[in-house]
Structure formats: C-alpha cells, structure tokens
Motif scaffolding. Structure first.
Motif, mmCIF file in Angstrom:
data_model
loop_
_atom_site.group_PDB
_atom_site.id
_atom_site.type_symbol
_atom_site.label_atom_id
_atom_site.label_comp_id
_atom_site.label_asym_id
_atom_site.label_seq_id
_atom_site.Cartn_x
_atom_site.Cartn_y
_atom_site.Cartn_z
ATOM 1 N N LEU A 33 50.201 40.043 66.956
ATOM 2 C CA LEU A 33 50.781 41.595 66.918
ATOM 3 C C LEU A 33 49.834 42.529 67.412
ATOM 4 O O LEU A 33 50.320 43.768 67.510
ATOM 5 C CB LEU A 33 50.998 41.600 65.575
ATOM 6 C CG LEU A 33 51.993 40.795 64.861
ATOM 7 C CD1 LEU A 33 52.212 40.895 63.283
ATOM 8 C CD2 LEU A 33 53.442 40.951 65.860
ATOM 9 N N GLY A 34 48.605 42.218 67.725
ATOM 10 C CA GLY A 34 47.780 43.264 68.416
ATOM 11 C C GLY A 34 46.663 43.773 67.407
ATOM 12 O O GLY A 34 45.940 44.556 67.681
ATOM 13 N N ALA A 35 46.874 43.436 66.116
ATOM 14 C CA ALA A 35 46.033 43.913 65.090
ATOM 15 C C ALA A 35 44.728 42.963 65.218
ATOM 16 O O ALA A 35 44.928 41.899 65.171
ATOM 17 C CB ALA A 35 46.615 43.855 63.698
ATOM 18 N N GLU A 36 43.406 43.724 64.804
ATOM 19 C CA GLU A 36 42.297 43.033 64.812
ATOM 20 C C GLU A 36 42.133 42.402 63.529
ATOM 21 O O GLU A 36 42.559 43.014 62.378
ATOM 22 C CB GLU A 36 40.954 43.986 64.843
ATOM 23 C CG GLU A 36 41.047 44.391 66.536
ATOM 24 C CD GLU A 36 39.523 45.242 66.967
ATOM 25 O OE1 GLU A 36 38.750 44.851 66.108
ATOM 26 O OE2 GLU A 36 39.720 46.165 67.533
ATOM 27 N N GLY A 37 41.622 41.357 63.199
ATOM 28 C CA GLY A 37 41.675 40.545 61.980
ATOM 29 C C GLY A 37 39.984 40.508 61.402
ATOM 30 O O GLY A 37 39.262 39.912 62.002
ATOM 31 N N PHE A 38 40.071 41.172 60.286
ATOM 32 C CA PHE A 38 38.513 41.027 59.586
ATOM 33 C C PHE A 38 38.857 40.343 58.191
ATOM 34 O O PHE A 38 39.783 40.626 57.587
ATOM 35 C CB PHE A 38 37.984 42.453 59.335
ATOM 36 C CG PHE A 38 37.589 43.165 60.968
ATOM 37 C CD1 PHE A 38 36.296 42.671 61.329
ATOM 38 C CD2 PHE A 38 38.451 43.903 61.451
ATOM 39 C CE1 PHE A 38 36.078 43.243 62.674
ATOM 40 C CE2 PHE A 38 37.858 44.486 62.890
ATOM 41 C CZ PHE A 38 36.849 44.199 63.266
ATOM 42 N N SER A 39 37.722 39.758 57.506
ATOM 43 C CA SER A 39 37.848 39.168 56.589
ATOM 44 C C SER A 39 37.675 40.145 55.477
ATOM 45 O O SER A 39 38.127 40.227 54.129
ATOM 46 C CB SER A 39 36.863 37.960 56.131
ATOM 47 O OG SER A 39 35.496 38.495 56.475
ATOM 48 N N SER A 40 36.901 41.214 55.661
ATOM 49 C CA SER A 40 36.828 42.496 54.460
ATOM 50 C C SER A 40 36.488 43.932 55.184
ATOM 51 O O SER A 40 36.176 43.813 56.497
ATOM 52 C CB SER A 40 35.563 42.155 53.671
ATOM 53 O OG SER A 40 34.348 42.126 54.629
ATOM 54 N N TYR A 41 36.942 44.772 54.372
ATOM 55 C CA TYR A 41 36.758 46.231 54.905
ATOM 56 C C TYR A 41 35.273 46.508 55.437
ATOM 57 O O TYR A 41 35.192 47.018 56.341
ATOM 58 C CB TYR A 41 37.116 47.017 53.865
ATOM 59 C CG TYR A 41 36.676 48.447 54.227
ATOM 60 C CD1 TYR A 41 37.736 49.294 55.006
ATOM 61 C CD2 TYR A 41 35.728 49.385 53.819
ATOM 62 C CE1 TYR A 41 37.598 50.519 55.603
ATOM 63 C CE2 TYR A 41 35.279 50.653 54.069
ATOM 64 C CZ TYR A 41 36.256 51.291 54.913
ATOM 65 O OH TYR A 41 36.130 52.387 55.341
ATOM 66 N N GLU A 42 34.356 46.021 54.576
ATOM 67 C CA GLU A 42 32.908 46.149 54.929
ATOM 68 C C GLU A 42 32.505 45.640 56.393
ATOM 69 O O GLU A 42 31.729 46.221 57.119
ATOM 70 C CB GLU A 42 32.039 45.700 54.062
ATOM 71 C CG GLU A 42 32.075 46.532 52.681
ATOM 72 C CD GLU A 42 33.239 46.054 51.690
ATOM 73 O OE1 GLU A 42 33.792 45.042 52.038
ATOM 74 O OE2 GLU A 42 33.435 46.939 50.949
ATOM 75 N N LYS A 43 32.887 44.409 56.488
ATOM 76 C CA LYS A 43 32.859 43.695 57.785
ATOM 77 C C LYS A 43 33.326 44.578 59.001
ATOM 78 O O LYS A 43 32.926 44.677 60.241
ATOM 79 C CB LYS A 43 33.389 42.333 57.872
ATOM 80 C CG LYS A 43 32.634 41.286 58.884
ATOM 81 C CD LYS A 43 33.098 39.943 58.450
ATOM 82 C CE LYS A 43 31.910 38.975 58.560
ATOM 83 N NZ LYS A 43 32.520 37.632 58.584
ATOM 84 N N SER A 44 34.639 45.116 58.899
ATOM 85 C CA SER A 44 35.046 45.704 59.751
ATOM 86 C C SER A 44 34.536 47.023 60.190
ATOM 87 O O SER A 44 34.188 47.457 61.323
ATOM 88 C CB SER A 44 36.706 46.194 59.298
ATOM 89 O OG SER A 44 37.447 47.150 59.973
ATOM 90 N N VAL A 45 34.071 47.803 59.207
ATOM 91 C CA VAL A 45 33.291 48.984 59.352
ATOM 92 C C VAL A 45 31.962 48.561 60.147
ATOM 93 O O VAL A 45 31.473 49.293 61.077
ATOM 94 C CB VAL A 45 33.052 49.777 58.009
ATOM 95 C CG1 VAL A 45 31.863 50.709 58.169
ATOM 96 C CG2 VAL A 45 34.378 50.201 57.559
ATOM 97 N N PHE A 46 31.197 47.565 59.604
ATOM 98 C CA PHE A 46 29.933 47.283 60.336
ATOM 99 C C PHE A 46 30.162 46.685 61.574
ATOM 100 O O PHE A 46 29.292 47.096 62.819
ATOM 101 C CB PHE A 46 29.272 45.936 59.466
ATOM 102 C CG PHE A 46 28.168 45.722 59.851
ATOM 103 C CD1 PHE A 46 26.842 46.646 59.722
ATOM 104 C CD2 PHE A 46 27.657 44.468 60.438
ATOM 105 C CE1 PHE A 46 25.658 46.284 60.248
ATOM 106 C CE2 PHE A 46 26.361 44.111 60.786
ATOM 107 C CZ PHE A 46 25.233 45.102 60.857
ATOM 108 N N ILE A 47 31.090 45.885 61.991
ATOM 109 C CA ILE A 47 31.163 45.238 63.311
ATOM 110 C C ILE A 47 31.614 46.340 64.276
ATOM 111 O O ILE A 47 31.245 46.742 65.335
ATOM 112 C CB ILE A 47 32.397 44.091 63.041
ATOM 113 C CG1 ILE A 47 31.537 42.779 62.570
ATOM 114 C CG2 ILE A 47 32.728 43.886 64.590
ATOM 115 C CD1 ILE A 47 32.463 41.534 62.357
ATOM 116 N N SER A 48 32.573 47.384 63.690
ATOM 117 C CA SER A 48 33.076 48.224 64.406
ATOM 118 C C SER A 48 31.954 49.149 65.123
ATOM 119 O O SER A 48 31.924 49.776 66.072
ATOM 120 C CB SER A 48 34.275 49.102 64.118
ATOM 121 O OG SER A 48 35.225 48.341 63.729
#
Length: 92
Positions: A33-48
């Motif tokens: 669907l085009g959405a990025e998949g992260f296992s957690s919010y913290e991981k999303s913020v850190f990787i971004s």
C-alpha cells in the motif's frame, strides 16, 4: 595532483552509494500500500533520523567530490598553460 582526482572519485562514489543504499532500504521497507513498516515508534523515529542525516552527509560528499574534481581540472589546466609558456620561451 592525482590525489585530488582520487579524492573526488572516492567522495562522489561514496556519496552516490550512500544515497542509493538509503533509498533502497526505504523502498524495500514499504508495503504493497506504500506505507513504511516499523516494529515500533522509537525504531521509526531513530531510523528516519539516521536516514535523513545520512542523506545530508551523502549530499555533502557529492558537493565535495564535485569541488575536488573542479580543483583537479583547474590544476591540470594551469600546469598545461605553464608548460606551454615554457616551451614558447625556449623557441624564442
């Protein structure tokens, strides 16, 4: 003189390589669907944050590579002009 050329090639290759690697990771992290998949919010913020910082570093490397390449071309042009002047003085 050749050190400038080597530095420019290394900076350009590493800059474009970093951009490619970051964009490839981002592409394969997306779902159908085009959405990025992260296992957690913290991981999303850190990787971004890391990817954004990495892209800026890649841009800086590309700019430095272009500046080194320009510097090499100026050195090469100046040395050719100097040799040409010396040859013209010898023939006179």
């Amino acid at each position: 003189m050749y050190a400038t050329l080597v530095l420019s090639i290394l900076a350009l290759l590493s800059g474009f390589g970093m951009r490619y690697w970051i964009n490839r990771r981002k592409f394969y992290r997306r779902s159908s669907l085009g959405a990025e998949g992260f296992s957690s919010y913290e991981k999303s913020v850190f990787i971004s944050f890391l990817e954004r910082t990495g892209k800026w570093i890649a841009y800086i490397l590309i700019v430095f590579g272009l500046l080194f390449l320009w510097s090499y071309s100026r050195e090469n042009k100046d040395s050719k002009e100097m040799i040409q002047k010396e040859v013209s003085y010898v023939h006179v």
